[in-house]
Design a protein around this motif. Structure first.
Motif, PDB file in Angstrom:
ATOM      1  N   TRP A  59       0.848  -1.184   0.000  1.00  0.00           N
ATOM      2  CA  TRP A  59       0.000   0.000   0.000  1.00  0.00           C
ATOM      3  C   TRP A  59       0.889   1.240   0.000  1.00  0.00           C
ATOM      4  CZ3 TRP A  59       0.549  -3.344   4.084  1.00  0.00           C
ATOM      5  CH2 TRP A  59       1.179  -2.853   5.220  1.00  0.00           C
ATOM      6  N   MET A  60       0.269   2.370  -0.353  1.00  0.00           N
ATOM      7  CA  MET A  60       1.002   3.620  -0.453  1.00  0.00           C
ATOM      8  C   MET A  60       0.742   4.464   0.799  1.00  0.00           C
ATOM      9  SD  MET A  60       2.256   2.831  -3.322  1.00  0.00           S
ATOM     10  CE  MET A  60       3.253   4.285  -3.613  1.00  0.00           C
ATOM     11  N   TYR A  62       1.215   8.186   2.561  1.00  0.00           N
ATOM     12  CA  TYR A  62       1.362   9.592   2.200  1.00  0.00           C
ATOM     13  C   TYR A  62       1.807  10.391   3.428  1.00  0.00           C
ATOM     14  CZ  TYR A  62      -1.123   8.503  -2.130  1.00  0.00           C
ATOM     15  OH  TYR A  62      -1.489   7.971  -3.344  1.00  0.00           O
ATOM     16  N   SER A 139      -8.491   5.704  -5.407  1.00  0.00           N
ATOM     17  CA  SER A 139      -7.551   4.658  -5.015  1.00  0.00           C
ATOM     18  C   SER A 139      -6.801   4.080  -6.208  1.00  0.00           C
ATOM     19  CB  SER A 139      -8.285   3.536  -4.273  1.00  0.00           C
ATOM     20  OG  SER A 139      -9.288   2.965  -5.106  1.00  0.00           O
ATOM     21  N   ASP A 142      -3.029   4.929  -6.595  1.00  0.00           N
ATOM     22  CA  ASP A 142      -2.004   4.109  -5.957  1.00  0.00           C
ATOM     23  C   ASP A 142      -1.544   2.988  -6.880  1.00  0.00           C
ATOM     24  OD1 ASP A 142      -2.368   5.732  -3.819  1.00  0.00           O
ATOM     25  OD2 ASP A 142      -3.431   4.267  -2.587  1.00  0.00           O
ATOM     26  N   LYS A 146       2.306   2.349  -8.264  1.00  0.00           N
ATOM     27  CA  LYS A 146       3.037   1.092  -8.106  1.00  0.00           C
ATOM     28  C   LYS A 146       3.423   0.468  -9.443  1.00  0.00           C
ATOM     29  CE  LYS A 146      -0.038  -0.734  -5.263  1.00  0.00           C
ATOM     30  NZ  LYS A 146      -0.673  -1.727  -4.345  1.00  0.00           N
ATOM     31  N   VAL A 304       5.361   9.934  -1.116  1.00  0.00           N
ATOM     32  CA  VAL A 304       4.556   8.730  -1.319  1.00  0.00           C
ATOM     33  C   VAL A 304       5.494   7.535  -1.254  1.00  0.00           C
ATOM     34  CG1 VAL A 304       2.897   7.561  -2.802  1.00  0.00           C
ATOM     35  CG2 VAL A 304       3.020  10.064  -2.803  1.00  0.00           C
ATOM     36  N   GLU A 306       5.846   3.260  -0.834  1.00  0.00           N
ATOM     37  CA  GLU A 306       5.198   1.948  -0.908  1.00  0.00           C
ATOM     38  C   GLU A 306       5.655   1.103   0.274  1.00  0.00           C
ATOM     39  OE1 GLU A 306       4.513  -1.718  -4.117  1.00  0.00           O
ATOM     40  OE2 GLU A 306       6.038  -0.189  -4.467  1.00  0.00           O
TER      41      GLU A 306
END
Length: 377
Positions: A59-60, A62, A139, A142, A146, A304, A306
């Motif tokens: 997931w990202m 922030y 969403s 994101d 990736k 951002v 990961e």
């Protein structure tokens, strides 16, 4: 002496055993217990697979902080096609910090055909569909972060047909380096003329009837160019309904540091508000015909990153799943067995009372009737 010490050590370890072993002869098995065990094992297997899927996913994250970098240059990547000949239009950047025109030598003016080929139209349609989905489901951004550098290029594919039509448009593409302050990138009639008091465009030699600022933005981004990243204005197409028409884009640029398992880059995200109007001085609508992109730099910077679930956290969650299901199913099985025993005991007690004979004085006889030989015939 050593044997005695070993015996004491073994006895001590046996006393500390938290998992006593019960002989199999003392264990009573049942069909209901086997059914519950089968359900428990199936649930554990299913949740383990789901947990492993979550462990593999990322997931990202922030994070926001104040951007303290004021000295570096901002790169603007441009690929815009205007429905006018290249000798009629000029692109320029007005830097508010120096109140003068920044050099636009990094841009290339290429005569092209404005209408797209079938393959290019399909590319534009798919890009516009992605843009509409991004506005509805944030969403998905994101997923794009990736998949950067892994997905296909978002650039307009070359024409697959050899069109004999003469070029009727101008493709302005390249990149510029400007100061990290608010500015105005614009495309209007005539080439830019350097002027110490401001800036001007030589538009007197261009016929008013040839004004046509219908345009297509194939790509517009700020910062490092990252293949696979889709920006808000990519694939935008505007058709002018009048010769004197102004298209305005108000852009807020946010510096962004992107750190994924594939790339680590410094780029910029931006949001945009669009406006278009017809220039009519008689009606009070003043201005200059053209395409104006007014951008402003946000004082906040977004990082951002990961992230991935740690392995120790995966093991803790897995142990919690296995232990929790065993404990829960054991409690539910014991409670269900207790309820069943209570119901069956009441049923048996009721049937036993119904077979008792009442006595004359009101007491019930608990003696069962004798079975004789005559009663069996």
């Amino acid at each position: 002496m050593r044997r005695l010490n070993r015996k004491k050590t073994l006895n001590l370890m046996k006393e500390l055993d938290a998992f006593p072993k019960v002989p199999e002869s003392y264990v009573e098995t049942s069909a209901s217990g086997g059914t519950v065990s089968l359900i428990a094992f199936t649930t554990i297997a299913f949740l383990t697979i789901m947990e492993f899927t979550v462990y593999q996913d990322t997931w990202m994250k922030y994070e926001y902080e104040v951007d303290k970098d004021f000295t570096s240059k901002l790169r603007i990547n441009i690929d815009i096609t205007v429905a006018m000949r290249c000798q009629y239009v000029g692109a320029d950047v007005l830097d508010l910090a120096e109140t003068m025109v920044a050099s636009a030598d990094g841009l290339i003016y290429e005569p092209v055909v404005f209408d797209l080929s079938p393959q290019q139209k399909e590319w534009q349609r798919m890009l516009q569909l992605i843009q509409s989905r991004l506005q509805e489901e944030h969403s998905l951004q994101d997923v794009i972060f990736k998949s950067a550098f892994k997905s296909a290029s978002t650039a307009l594919p070359p024409r697959e047909d050899n069109s004999l039509q003469s070029p009727d448009a101008c493709r302005i593409h390249g990149h510029l380096y400007v100061n990290k302050v608010a500015g105005n990138f614009h495309i209007t009639v005539g080439k830019a003329i350097p002027h110490p008091r401001g800036h001007a465009h030589l538009a007197a030699l261009v016929s008013h009837e040839s004004y046509n600022f219908s345009h297509r933005i194939d790509h517009l981004s700020f910062g490092e160019l990252i293949p696979g990243i889709i920006n808000p204005l990519d694939g935008t197409e505007k058709i002018a309904s009048d010769h004197n028409q102004m298209f305005q884009y108000f852009i807020t640029v946010v510096p962004t540091k992107l750190h994924t398992y594939k790339i680590s880059a410094e780029t910029h995200q931006f949001s945009v508000t669009e406006r278009e109007r017809v220039i009519n001085h008689a009606a009070g609508s003043h201005g200059v015909s053209g395409i104006f992109m007014k951008y402003d730099i946000s004082s906040l910077m977004v990082t951002v990153t990961e992230e991935h679930m740690p392995f120790w956290q995966f093991l803790v969650r897995l142990c919690g799943i296995i232990g929790g299901i065993f404990s829960t199913t054991g409690v539910l099985h014991g409670f269900g067995r207790y309820i069943a025993e209570v119901i069956f005991c009441r049923f048996r007690l009721g049937s036993y009372r119904s077979t008792s004979d009442p006595l004359p004085d009101g007491h019930a006889s608990n003696h069962l009737p004798l079975i004789t030989d005559n009663s069996t015939h």
